[in-house]
Design an enzyme around this catalytic site. Structure first.
Site, PDB file in Angstrom:
ATOM      1  N   HIS A  48      -2.529  -2.215  -9.637  1.00  0.00           N
ATOM      2  CA  HIS A  48      -3.478  -1.627  -8.691  1.00  0.00           C
ATOM      3  C   HIS A  48      -4.729  -2.480  -8.681  1.00  0.00           C
ATOM      4  CE1 HIS A  48      -5.959   1.365  -6.667  1.00  0.00           C
ATOM      5  NE2 HIS A  48      -4.820   1.887  -6.281  1.00  0.00           N
TER       6      HIS A  48
ATOM      7  N   HIS B  64       0.875  -1.188   0.000  1.00  0.00           N
ATOM      8  CA  HIS B  64       0.000   0.000   0.000  1.00  0.00           C
ATOM      9  C   HIS B  64       0.908   1.233   0.000  1.00  0.00           C
ATOM     10  CE1 HIS B  64      -3.446   2.438   0.587  1.00  0.00           C
ATOM     11  NE2 HIS B  64      -3.727   2.217   1.858  1.00  0.00           N
TER      12      HIS B  64
ATOM     13  N   ASP C 136       2.798   5.510  -6.756  1.00  0.00           N
ATOM     14  CA  ASP C 136       4.066   5.395  -6.037  1.00  0.00           C
ATOM     15  C   ASP C 136       5.278   5.266  -6.946  1.00  0.00           C
ATOM     16  OD1 ASP C 136       3.058   5.482  -3.409  1.00  0.00           O
ATOM     17  OD2 ASP C 136       2.248   3.477  -3.700  1.00  0.00           O
TER      18      ASP C 136
HETATM   19  N1  ACO Z   1       4.640  -7.039 -10.469  1.00  0.00           N
HETATM   20  C1  ACO Z   1       4.509  -8.241 -11.087  1.00  0.00           C
HETATM   21  N2  ACO Z   1       3.348  -8.911 -11.177  1.00  0.00           N
HETATM   22  C2  ACO Z   1       2.253  -8.321 -10.627  1.00  0.00           C
HETATM   23  C3  ACO Z   1       2.325  -7.069  -9.984  1.00  0.00           C
HETATM   24  C4  ACO Z   1       3.563  -6.418  -9.923  1.00  0.00           C
HETATM   25  N3  ACO Z   1       3.687  -5.230  -9.342  1.00  0.00           N
HETATM   26  N4  ACO Z   1       1.091  -6.738  -9.532  1.00  0.00           N
HETATM   27  C5  ACO Z   1       0.287  -7.749  -9.879  1.00  0.00           C
HETATM   28  N5  ACO Z   1       0.975  -8.703 -10.534  1.00  0.00           N
HETATM   29  C6  ACO Z   1       0.428  -9.929 -11.148  1.00  0.00           C
HETATM   30  C7  ACO Z   1       0.141 -10.973 -10.095  1.00  0.00           C
HETATM   31  O1  ACO Z   1       1.233 -11.833  -9.885  1.00  0.00           O
HETATM   32  C8  ACO Z   1      -1.048 -11.676 -10.710  1.00  0.00           C
HETATM   33  O2  ACO Z   1      -0.570 -12.515 -11.728  1.00  0.00           O
HETATM   34  P1  ACO Z   1      -1.289 -13.957 -11.993  1.00  0.00           P
HETATM   35  O3  ACO Z   1      -2.663 -13.630 -12.449  1.00  0.00           O
HETATM   36  O4  ACO Z   1      -0.428 -14.614 -13.024  1.00  0.00           O
HETATM   37  O5  ACO Z   1      -1.267 -14.660 -10.663  1.00  0.00           O
HETATM   38  C9  ACO Z   1      -1.817 -10.567 -11.392  1.00  0.00           C
HETATM   39  O6  ACO Z   1      -0.828  -9.579 -11.723  1.00  0.00           O
HETATM   40  C10 ACO Z   1      -2.903  -9.940 -10.526  1.00  0.00           C
HETATM   41  O7  ACO Z   1      -2.291  -9.492  -9.309  1.00  0.00           O
HETATM   42  P2  ACO Z   1      -2.989  -9.508  -7.898  1.00  0.00           P
HETATM   43  O8  ACO Z   1      -1.931  -9.625  -6.845  1.00  0.00           O
HETATM   44  O9  ACO Z   1      -4.086 -10.533  -7.880  1.00  0.00           O
HETATM   45  O10 ACO Z   1      -3.657  -8.079  -7.876  1.00  0.00           O
HETATM   46  P3  ACO Z   1      -4.210  -7.327  -6.588  1.00  0.00           P
HETATM   47  O11 ACO Z   1      -5.298  -6.469  -7.069  1.00  0.00           O
HETATM   48  O12 ACO Z   1      -4.519  -8.279  -5.490  1.00  0.00           O
HETATM   49  O13 ACO Z   1      -2.951  -6.475  -6.118  1.00  0.00           O
HETATM   50  C11 ACO Z   1      -1.409  -4.734  -5.823  1.00  0.00           C
HETATM   51  C12 ACO Z   1      -2.812  -5.130  -6.328  1.00  0.00           C
HETATM   52  C13 ACO Z   1      -1.260  -5.163  -4.346  1.00  0.00           C
HETATM   53  C14 ACO Z   1      -1.282  -3.203  -5.853  1.00  0.00           C
HETATM   54  C15 ACO Z   1      -0.333  -5.411  -6.708  1.00  0.00           C
HETATM   55  O14 ACO Z   1      -0.481  -4.981  -8.038  1.00  0.00           O
HETATM   56  C16 ACO Z   1       1.079  -5.138  -6.205  1.00  0.00           C
HETATM   57  O15 ACO Z   1       1.565  -5.865  -5.325  1.00  0.00           O
HETATM   58  N6  ACO Z   1       1.783  -4.083  -6.748  1.00  0.00           N
HETATM   59  C17 ACO Z   1       3.099  -3.732  -6.272  1.00  0.00           C
HETATM   60  C18 ACO Z   1       2.994  -2.936  -4.985  1.00  0.00           C
HETATM   61  C19 ACO Z   1       2.487  -1.529  -5.203  1.00  0.00           C
HETATM   62  O16 ACO Z   1       2.958  -0.818  -6.080  1.00  0.00           O
HETATM   63  N7  ACO Z   1       1.532  -1.128  -4.355  1.00  0.00           N
HETATM   64  C20 ACO Z   1       0.992   0.236  -4.379  1.00  0.00           C
HETATM   65  C21 ACO Z   1      -0.431   0.228  -4.829  1.00  0.00           C
HETATM   66  S1  ACO Z   1      -1.039   1.881  -4.916  1.00  0.00           S
HETATM   67  C22 ACO Z   1      -1.292   2.269  -3.319  1.00  0.00           C
HETATM   68  O17 ACO Z   1      -1.632   1.513  -2.469  1.00  0.00           O
HETATM   69  C23 ACO Z   1      -1.060   3.621  -2.964  1.00  0.00           C
END
Ligand code: ACO
Length: 430
Positions: free
Chosen positions: A309, A270, A365
């Site tokens: 996201h 987050h 971010d």
């Molecule tokens: N890098 C690589 N792969 C990713 C990323 C990433 N940053 N984000 C998602 N994926 C992939 C997952 O592995 C998944 O792949 P799959 O379908 O083959 O299993 C798919 O994309 C969907 O991802 P989820 O984790 O199910 O998506 P969710 O909506 O639960 O997560 C999140 C969202 C937590 C923001 C995620 O994208 C992430 O971890 N990003 C990196 C951290 C980040 O930048 N967070 C800030 C968010 S903005 C904020 O809070 C202010």
């Protein structure tokens, strides 16, 4: 549309019974499912939705996100217009009160915030208890919670006048505590608020002033931070807003509710992501290492921080504004060498099938950390810089929750998957 079309008919194949459930605002009230029972004394159907992926937890008039179109609006106003024309304090007013202020209300609001920036001196005693290298976010969580003990009347959360008083206090004191967290980690004497300065100027003064009689606030950096504050002020039902609402639903005071929200923001998935992005860019170190890094992300060994996201399946509109802002800041501070890596990383990821297929775009971010770093902030301060403006959003969400008759103490159900009843066995017989 006829009435029939605003309903959902369900046939329970266990019993052959049919149920017609009303559809309101594109949703079914989950309690409607409870009438669907196999036997009369059944509990009824529940819905299972870990992580709230498809569950609206409230009706809200604060912020709208259209994740597919990349739209973000506070109280109906597009984020791009607010970033260009407004100020953070005006946006905070908008979030809390629902409308932009007229000049008189604006001036009164700014005045009230300005005269509440001082924090009780005993808060510094709490600060003294932290180790010199304590993370700034851990300190913020604790100091915010500690303010609850200074203001016992804040427990009267049903009193609108008191609620407003503490909303003003929190928005006013966030920069002071944040700046002091920074000074503590630097071993520098604390600088007290200066009521002649505006919200962001005062914050920069408390952060960076040393022996000079008057700290000269750079207008470009002041404006950039103000815009960053606007962009971070609210984001509807995210993890931390949900924490503020959930804790606040037990009628805990706003300081404790916001300490909980700050704790939720701390996590790297987050608000801690901006810190994680910087660490990631440093770890990559050179453009030539990007392909190997991206491969690691694709095979699940790590995440490309600052990408992806839960709601945005398009370019985060805040990231677009921040990217433009970064160039303005770097003209003052000098170029950030990590920018080259970030730009190349973005280019490669946006053209890579793995990221394209999953609709993973830069989020807020991805670029904000580069700006913070160039302005002289250590990475530990990045999530704190997020928490300061987000307090306005949390408080808007918290107030809305308290005013909503449909809300009760937040208490999810579970599907119990543990052991059936069994008898206690004395320890010598196990
Ligand atoms: N890098 C690589 N792969 C990713 C990323 C990433 N940053 N984000 C998602 N994926 C992939 C997952 O592995 C998944 O792949 P799959 O379908 O083959 O299993 C798919 O994309 C969907 O991802 P989820 O984790 O199910 O998506 P969710 O909506 O639960 O997560 C999140 C969202 C937590 C923001 C995620 O994208 C992430 O971890 N990003 C990196 C951290 C980040 O930048 N967070 C800030 C968010 S903005 C904020 O809070 C202010």
């Amino acid at each position: 549309m006829s009435d029939n079309e605003d309903t959902l008919t369900i046939r329970d194949n266990r019993t052959g019974n049919e149920f017609t459930l009303p559809i309101t605002d594109g949703t079914i009230n989950a309690m409607e499912f409870r009438q669907i029972k196999e036997k009369e004394d059944d509990f009824g159907l529940m819905v299972y939705d870990p992580a709230f992926k498809n569950t609206a937890s409230c009706r809200s008039a604060v912020t709208l996100i259209d994740g597919d179109k990349g739209i973000l609006r506070y109280r109906g106003y597009p984020i791009e217009q607010l970033a260009e024309h407004s100020t953070f304090l005006e946006v905070a007013y908008l979030l809390i009160h629902g409308d932009l202020p007229n000049q008189v209300d604006h001036d009164a609001w700014v005045h009230d915030i300005t005269i509440h920036t001082y924090v009780h001196q005993f808060v510094l005693r709490a600060m003294d208890g932290f180790k010199w290298d304590a993370h700034a976010m851990g300190k913020m969580v604790s100091l915010l919670g500690s303010l609850s003990t200074f203001y016992p009347d804040s427990k009267n959360v049903r009193d609108p006048a008191l609620r407003h008083e503490h909303i003003v206090k929190i928005i006013a004191k966030m920069p002071t505590m944040a700046a002091w967290c920074f000074r503590h980690s630097q071993g520098r004497p604390y600088v007290y608020p200066d009521n002649d300065l505006d919200y962001v100027g005062n914050f920069l003064n408390m952060l960076f002033r040393m022996a000079e009689p008057r700290y000269e606030v750079n207008p470009v950096l002041r404006k950039a931070l103000d815009v960053l504050f606007i962009l971070h002020a609210d984001h509807e039902q995210n993890c931390s807003a949900n924490a503020a609402r959930a804790v606040g639903s037990s009628e805990a005071d706003p300081y404790c509710s916001l300490a909980a929200a700050t704790a939720a923001l701390y996590g790297p998935l987050h608000g801690g992501a901006n810190e994680a992005v910087l660490r990631m860019l440093r770890e990559i170190g050179d453009v030539k290492n990007i392909p190997a890094f991206v491969d690691n992300c694709k095979n699940g060994e790590q995440r490309l921080m600052g990408f992806g996201h839960r709601v945005y399946k398009n370019y985060d509109p805040r990231a677009r504004i921040i990217k433009g802002l970064a160039h303005e800041v770097f003209e003052i501070t000098g170029n950030n060498p990590l920018l080259e890596i970030a730009l190349e990383l973005e280019k490669i990821a946006l053209n890579d099938e793995y990221f394209v297929k999953r609709k993973l775009y830069p989020n807020v971010d991805f670029y904000s950390g580069l700006i913070y770093q160039s302005m002289g902030f250590p990475v530990e301060m990045f999530p704190v810089l997020f928490a300061i403006p987000r307090a306005a959003g949390w408080l808007a969400q918290w107030s809305e929750m308290l005013a909503d008759d449909a809300q009760k103490i937040a208490r999810p159900r579970q599907i119990y998957v543990g052991a059936g009843e069994r008898s206690y066995i004395p320890i010598d017989k196990r």
